[in-house]
Design a protein around this motif. Structure first.
Motif, short mmCIF file in Angstrom:
data_model
loop_
_atom_site.label_atom_id
_atom_site.label_comp_id
_atom_site.label_asym_id
_atom_site.label_seq_id
_atom_site.Cartn_x
_atom_site.Cartn_y
_atom_site.Cartn_z
N VAL A 154 0.72 -1.35 0.12
CA VAL A 154 0.11 0.20 0.00
C VAL A 154 0.89 1.23 -0.06
CG1 VAL A 154 -1.61 1.61 1.32
CG2 VAL A 154 -2.08 -1.01 1.03
N ASN A 155 0.59 2.23 -0.89
CA ASN A 155 0.96 3.44 -0.87
C ASN A 155 -0.25 4.24 -0.46
OD1 ASN A 155 3.76 2.84 -1.51
ND2 ASN A 155 3.49 4.10 -3.49
N TRP A 156 0.07 5.14 0.77
CA TRP A 156 -1.01 6.10 1.42
C TRP A 156 -0.44 7.41 1.62
CZ3 TRP A 156 -6.19 6.10 2.93
CH2 TRP A 156 -6.40 6.96 3.63
N MET A 157 -0.84 8.24 0.48
CA MET A 157 -0.46 9.57 0.46
C MET A 157 -1.45 10.44 0.73
SD MET A 157 1.27 11.86 -2.80
CE MET A 157 -0.34 12.07 -3.51
N THR A 158 -1.06 11.39 1.91
CA THR A 158 -1.76 12.37 2.27
C THR A 158 -1.57 13.84 1.60
OG1 THR A 158 -2.41 11.23 4.51
CG2 THR A 158 -2.97 13.70 4.37
N ALA A 159 -2.62 14.43 0.99
CA ALA A 159 -2.36 15.56 0.08
C ALA A 159 -2.39 16.71 1.19
CB ALA A 159 -3.16 15.72 -1.01
N GLY A 160 -3.59 16.66 1.71
CA GLY A 160 -3.86 17.48 2.91
C GLY A 160 -3.83 19.03 2.02
N ARG A 161 -3.05 19.94 2.59
CA ARG A 161 -2.85 21.21 2.21
C ARG A 161 -2.31 21.36 0.79
NH1 ARG A 161 0.24 22.07 7.01
NH2 ARG A 161 2.35 22.05 6.41
N GLY A 162 -1.66 20.31 0.50
CA GLY A 162 -1.04 20.38 -0.87
C GLY A 162 0.03 19.51 -0.99
N ILE A 163 0.28 18.65 -2.11
CA ILE A 163 1.51 17.72 -2.26
C ILE A 163 1.51 17.69 -3.83
CG2 ILE A 163 0.21 15.59 -2.31
CD1 ILE A 163 2.79 14.48 -0.35
N VAL A 164 2.73 17.19 -4.41
CA VAL A 164 2.97 16.87 -5.86
C VAL A 164 3.76 15.60 -5.68
CG1 VAL A 164 4.09 17.69 -7.87
CG2 VAL A 164 3.29 19.62 -6.00
N HIS A 165 3.12 14.79 -6.81
CA HIS A 165 3.87 13.48 -6.94
C HIS A 165 4.03 12.97 -8.46
CE1 HIS A 165 0.44 10.55 -6.93
NE2 HIS A 165 -0.05 11.58 -7.35
N SER A 166 4.69 12.25 -8.75
CA SER A 166 5.03 11.40 -9.89
C SER A 166 4.78 9.99 -9.74
CB SER A 166 5.80 11.98 -10.76
OG SER A 166 7.38 11.34 -10.08
N GLU A 167 4.31 9.33 -10.73
CA GLU A 167 4.28 7.90 -10.84
C GLU A 167 4.76 7.28 -12.28
OE1 GLU A 167 0.33 6.99 -8.46
OE2 GLU A 167 -0.16 8.28 -9.99
N ARG A 168 5.92 6.47 -12.12
CA ARG A 168 6.29 6.06 -13.46
C ARG A 168 6.87 4.66 -13.12
NH1 ARG A 168 7.99 10.59 -16.51
NH2 ARG A 168 7.85 12.85 -15.24
N THR A 169 7.32 4.04 -14.40
CA THR A 169 7.89 2.84 -14.49
C THR A 169 9.28 2.88 -14.25
OG1 THR A 169 6.25 1.49 -15.58
CG2 THR A 169 8.27 0.45 -15.55
N ASP A 170 10.07 2.20 -13.36
CA ASP A 170 11.46 2.33 -13.20
C ASP A 170 12.10 1.86 -14.52
OD1 ASP A 170 14.28 1.17 -12.43
OD2 ASP A 170 13.66 2.36 -10.87
N PRO A 171 13.12 2.60 -14.98
CA PRO A 171 14.02 2.30 -16.06
C PRO A 171 14.48 0.84 -16.27
CG PRO A 171 14.65 4.45 -15.35
CD PRO A 171 13.95 3.90 -14.41
N ALA A 172 14.70 0.47 -15.31
CA ALA A 172 15.29 -0.97 -15.26
C ALA A 172 14.14 -2.00 -15.52
CB ALA A 172 15.73 -1.47 -13.76
N LEU A 173 12.94 -1.80 -15.42
CA LEU A 173 11.80 -2.54 -15.62
C LEU A 173 11.36 -2.43 -17.23
CD1 LEU A 173 9.85 -2.33 -12.45
CD2 LEU A 173 11.48 -4.18 -13.01
N ARG A 174 11.69 -1.31 -17.80
CA ARG A 174 11.20 -1.22 -19.24
C ARG A 174 11.68 -2.05 -20.27
NH1 ARG A 174 8.96 4.78 -19.41
NH2 ARG A 174 9.05 5.28 -17.32
N GLU A 175 12.96 -2.56 -19.95
CA GLU A 175 13.53 -3.24 -21.14
C GLU A 175 12.66 -4.24 -21.97
OE1 GLU A 175 17.84 -5.49 -22.06
OE2 GLU A 175 17.61 -4.34 -20.30
N ASP A 176 11.94 -5.42 -20.90
CA ASP A 176 11.41 -6.20 -21.32
C ASP A 176 9.96 -6.05 -21.59
OD1 ASP A 176 13.85 -7.87 -21.28
OD2 ASP A 176 13.71 -8.35 -19.28
#
Length: 296
Positions: A96-118
């Motif tokens: 589980v990833n539980w992220m509380t934004a509350g008054r404000g947060i910034v995030h990104s979600e990506r596939t790690d480069p090491a996992l993209r090859e295959d």
């Protein structure tokens, strides 16, 4: 778009809207025209199942949130989460990833480069949980929990992981801000899953397979909103996977615009202006890109 049903215990059957994000399908069940929220759950996206071509993967550029907590849970694949608190945390199936934004947060979600090859895979749920008014402006935060930290109930052809709240006598350590329930149940053919009625707002999402309730069948990709106070039992028709979600009703309506949720339209307008003016914090390790404010 919704199915009609006369099944005892079921109020509404929601068929999610489907979006193709370039070979990556997302099904959005909440909010819908028939139902805006179930308990504190205000946003429900099924991501995949998908397999990216070699060299490609998920790339959700840095973007802001206010007034909510995001709850990410995967069945397959891996996502690298980064946020403006300095967090860099991969999430894998059963965690589980539980992220509380509350008054404000910034995030990104990506596939790690090491996992993209295959060619990376992806299958899971991202939910947004609206925060009670007294917590809408709380400090942002992030909590990661491994699969071994979440209570699991096994037996009689089922394996149930309690993701948040208390169900079937087990309590999750996810630090929620309101009364809520969330569980992942894998069912063998013929297995039964009783859904307790103590929570006023509840729903069942069929993620895989087909289930039967009171002799009516429901296939994957359906959100079944239950009648308050009615106990319901789910039976698996073959292998199935369902998620149980809900909790106490929210303390008033919520506005939702882009990635912002609030009890105040003025607060959303302020967040829009803050993002446009660059007043949100950056995401360390992912500073080169950002998601522009939508027009309109």
């Amino acid at each position: 778009m919704s199915d009609q049903t006369d099944t005892p215990g079921i109020d509404t059957v929601i068929v999610p809207r489907t979006r193709d994000l370039g070979g990556f399908e997302v099904r959005r069940a909440l909010p819908s025209a028939r139902r805006r929220m179930v308990g504190p759950f205000i946003f429900w996206d099924q991501m995949g199942p998908a397999r990216f071509p070699s060299g490609e993967g998920l790339d959700v550029r840095p973007h802001p949130h206010i007034g909510l907590a995001t709850l990410t849970y995967l069945f397959d694949g891996e996502i690298m989460h980064r946020d403006s608190l300095g967090t860099a945390q991969p999430i894998r199936p059963g965690e589980v990833n539980w992220m509380t934004a509350g008054r404000g947060i910034v995030h990104s979600e990506r596939t790690d480069p090491a996992l993209r090859e295959d060619g990376a895979s992806m299958f899971g749920i991202q939910a947004w949980v609206a925060l009670p008014k007294r917590h809408e402006e709380t400090a942002p935060g992030f909590v990661h929990l491994g699969s071994d930290e979440l209570p699991t109930i096994e037996g009689e052809g089922k394996r149930v992981r309690v993701i948040a709240g208390t169900l079937w006598g087990a309590t999750s350590p996810v630090p929620s801000y309101s009364e809520m329930i969330y569980a992942d149940a894998i069912l063998e053919a013929g297995a039964w899953l009783p859904i307790p009625a103590e929570h006023e707002e509840r729903a069942i999402y069929v993620a895989e397979g087909t289930v039967s309730i009171a002799d009516d069948r429901f296939e994957a990709g359906r959100l079944l909103v239950l009648h308050p106070g009615d106990g319901v039992t789910v039976e698996a028709v073959g292998h199935a996977r369902v998620l149980v979600l809900g909790g106490e009703p929210m303390d008033g309506p919520r506005f939702i615009w882009w990635n912002f949720v609030s009890s105040s339209q003025d607060r959303i307008e302020a967040a829009k202006a803050d993002w446009q003016a660059g007043r949100f914090d950056i995401v360390p390790g992912d500073e080169r890109e950002f998601t522009p404010l939508p027009e309109g």
